[in-house]
Scaffold this motif. Structure first.
Motif, PDB file in Angstrom:
ATOM      1  N   UNK A  11     -51.884  61.571 112.555  1.00 34.09           N
ATOM      2  CA  UNK A  11     -51.659  60.467 113.657  1.00 34.09           C
ATOM      3  C   UNK A  11     -52.375  59.225 113.321  1.00 34.09           C
ATOM      4  N   UNK A  12     -51.997  58.138 113.195  1.00 31.97           N
ATOM      5  CA  UNK A  12     -52.496  56.956 112.943  1.00 31.97           C
ATOM      6  C   UNK A  12     -52.574  56.023 113.954  1.00 31.97           C
ATOM      7  N   UNK A  13     -53.833  55.739 114.775  1.00 31.34           N
ATOM      8  CA  UNK A  13     -53.720  54.847 115.947  1.00 31.34           C
ATOM      9  C   UNK A  13     -53.557  53.473 115.521  1.00 31.34           C
ATOM     10  N   UNK A  14     -53.123  52.680 116.418  1.00 31.29           N
ATOM     11  CA  UNK A  14     -52.899  51.281 116.053  1.00 31.29           C
ATOM     12  C   UNK A  14     -54.538  50.647 116.159  1.00 31.29           C
ATOM     13  N   UNK A  53     -59.719  59.824 118.958  1.00 31.96           N
ATOM     14  CA  UNK A  53     -59.710  58.312 119.463  1.00 31.96           C
ATOM     15  C   UNK A  53     -61.053  57.689 119.924  1.00 31.96           C
ATOM     16  N   UNK A  54     -61.056  56.162 119.574  1.00 30.96           N
ATOM     17  CA  UNK A  54     -62.050  55.763 120.280  1.00 30.96           C
ATOM     18  C   UNK A  54     -61.759  55.121 121.739  1.00 30.96           C
ATOM     19  N   UNK A  60     -54.402  58.786 124.848  1.00 28.70           N
ATOM     20  CA  UNK A  60     -53.183  58.922 125.943  1.00 28.70           C
ATOM     21  C   UNK A  60     -52.020  58.729 124.717  1.00 28.70           C
ATOM     22  N   UNK A  61     -52.003  57.974 123.808  1.00 31.98           N
ATOM     23  CA  UNK A  61     -50.962  57.902 122.852  1.00 31.98           C
ATOM     24  C   UNK A  61     -50.887  59.034 122.143  1.00 31.98           C
ATOM     25  N   UNK A  62     -51.994  59.562 121.726  1.00 32.88           N
ATOM     26  CA  UNK A  62     -52.041  60.645 120.753  1.00 32.88           C
ATOM     27  C   UNK A  62     -51.747  61.922 121.479  1.00 32.88           C
TER      28      UNK A  62
END
Length: 64
Positions: A11-14, A53-54, A60-62
């Motif tokens: 998964x790639x975070x924004x 995630x940072x 939450x999105x992940x």
């Protein structure tokens, strides 16, 4: 799936706004953290999340 089979998902975070003082950007745009990839590696009984995630929003999105 045998006990030695591993699978993965990526998964790639924004990009996220930087909330600390940062050098000004040449284009006067907002300072952003670069996007980040997270890999979930899993087998029958265990899971490993690499590069978590940072921010809470990214987590939450992940999770979703």
């Amino acid at each position: 799936m045998s006990s030695t089979d591993l699978r993965y998902e990526v998964f790639v975070s924004d990009m996220e706004p930087v909330t600390v003082a940062a050098p000004p950007r040449p284009d006067d745009g907002p300072s952003l953290w670069s996007s980040m990839s997270h890999a979930l590696i899993y087998g029958k009984t265990e899971v490993l999340l690499t590069d978590p995630p940072v921010t809470r929003g990214q987590a939450d999105t992940l999770i979703k």
